[in-house]
Design a protein around this motif. Structure first.
Motif, PDB file in Angstrom:
ATOM      1  N   PHE A  37      46.046  38.735  49.803  1.00 59.80           N
ATOM      2  CA  PHE A  37      46.869  38.520  48.635  1.00 59.80           C
ATOM      3  C   PHE A  37      48.103  39.250  48.656  1.00 59.80           C
ATOM      4  O   PHE A  37      48.044  40.452  49.332  1.00 59.80           O
ATOM      5  N   THR A  38      49.157  38.568  48.195  1.00 58.87           N
ATOM      6  CA  THR A  38      50.133  39.520  47.901  1.00 58.87           C
ATOM      7  C   THR A  38      50.633  39.487  46.616  1.00 58.87           C
ATOM      8  O   THR A  38      50.511  38.400  45.955  1.00 58.87           O
ATOM      9  N   ASP A  39      51.341  40.327  45.795  1.00 55.80           N
ATOM     10  CA  ASP A  39      51.960  40.114  44.453  1.00 55.80           C
ATOM     11  C   ASP A  39      53.409  40.104  44.472  1.00 55.80           C
ATOM     12  O   ASP A  39      53.982  40.298  45.623  1.00 55.80           O
ATOM     13  N   LYS A  40      54.327  40.069  43.316  1.00 62.23           N
ATOM     14  CA  LYS A  40      55.529  39.972  43.100  1.00 62.23           C
ATOM     15  C   LYS A  40      56.297  41.320  43.483  1.00 62.23           C
ATOM     16  O   LYS A  40      57.422  41.011  44.010  1.00 62.23           O
ATOM     17  N   GLU A  41      55.356  42.441  43.615  1.00 61.76           N
ATOM     18  CA  GLU A  41      56.002  43.791  43.725  1.00 61.76           C
ATOM     19  C   GLU A  41      55.943  43.838  45.209  1.00 61.76           C
ATOM     20  O   GLU A  41      56.351  45.227  45.833  1.00 61.76           O
ATOM     21  N   GLY A  42      55.295  43.093  46.174  1.00 63.92           N
ATOM     22  CA  GLY A  42      55.353  43.251  47.556  1.00 63.92           C
ATOM     23  C   GLY A  42      54.110  43.827  47.932  1.00 63.92           C
ATOM     24  O   GLY A  42      53.989  44.414  49.216  1.00 63.92           O
ATOM     25  N   GLU A  43      52.840  44.174  47.156  1.00 64.50           N
ATOM     26  CA  GLU A  43      51.540  44.749  47.631  1.00 64.50           C
ATOM     27  C   GLU A  43      50.950  43.470  48.258  1.00 64.50           C
ATOM     28  O   GLU A  43      50.901  42.482  47.854  1.00 64.50           O
ATOM     29  N   VAL A  44      50.249  44.240  49.277  1.00 64.87           N
ATOM     30  CA  VAL A  44      49.192  43.314  49.997  1.00 64.87           C
ATOM     31  C   VAL A  44      47.928  43.787  49.530  1.00 64.87           C
ATOM     32  O   VAL A  44      47.513  45.071  49.485  1.00 64.87           O
TER      33      VAL A  44
END
Length: 184
Positions: A37-44
């Motif tokens: 998954f990825t989120d809006k802050e660029g975290e994987v």
């Protein structure tokens, strides 16, 4: 999110090694599928993938039907935890890690039936104390495309209950049906 303090570099093929300590803690073994998954802050974010977990709403309904039909406690598991339960306290089972004994049954693709009340019952969850709470039980692995993805478990606290061919066939049908749903 919890920081581990471990930094790893991506190799020339785009791979990264998940540290052994994290794999052990999260019970990730070689060959286990992971969702990315990825989120809006660029975290994987990596999450252990549970194919039968996608059917959790369906599995809950199936567990309720099994409990009503048989009068026993019904649990449906993936390879790591209980994903659906009916006929017993959800707190006792739902989302609890499986016991080592049940994990071993699944790994060996074994069907287990305690027909007589004098047999030792297999603990379903890790947190189950060693007291014999269940007098009889049936465990049947859910197999999809040759791999075990979970199990269907029937339990009874009644000292006069004996699991027989009927309960075995019901659990076998449930496991077969759930396994076939994963192949669609």
């Amino acid at each position: 999110m919890k920081a581990t303090g471990v930094v790893r570099r991506i190799d020339d093929l785009g791979r990264i090694v998940i540290p052994k300590e994290i794999r052990k803690t999260l019970r990730i073994k070689e060959g286990d599928p992971l969702e990315i998954f990825t989120d809006k802050e660029g975290e994987v974010i990596l999450k252990k993938y549970s194919p039968i977990g996608e059917l959790s709403e369906f599995a809950t309904g199936y567990a309720e039907t099994l409990a009503k039909t048989t009068g026993h406690i019904a649990c449906i598991t993936d390879k790591d935890s209980v994903i659906a339960v009916s006929g017993a306290s959800k707190k006792e089972f739902l989302e609890q890690d499986l016991s080592k004994e049940l994990e071993q049954l699944l790994e060996d693709k074994e069907v287990y039936t305690s027909r007589d009340n004098n047999e030792v019952s297999i603990p379903v969850t890790k947190n189950a104390n060693q007291d014999r709470k269940y007098n009889s039980q049936v465990v049947y692995p859910i197999i999809s495309q040759g791999d075990v993805i979970g199990s269907v478990v029937l339990l009874s606290k009644d000292a006069n209950t004996k699991m027989g061919e009927t309960e075995l066939k019901v659990v076998q049908s449930a496991a077969g049906f759930l396994g076939s749903q994963m192949e669609i």
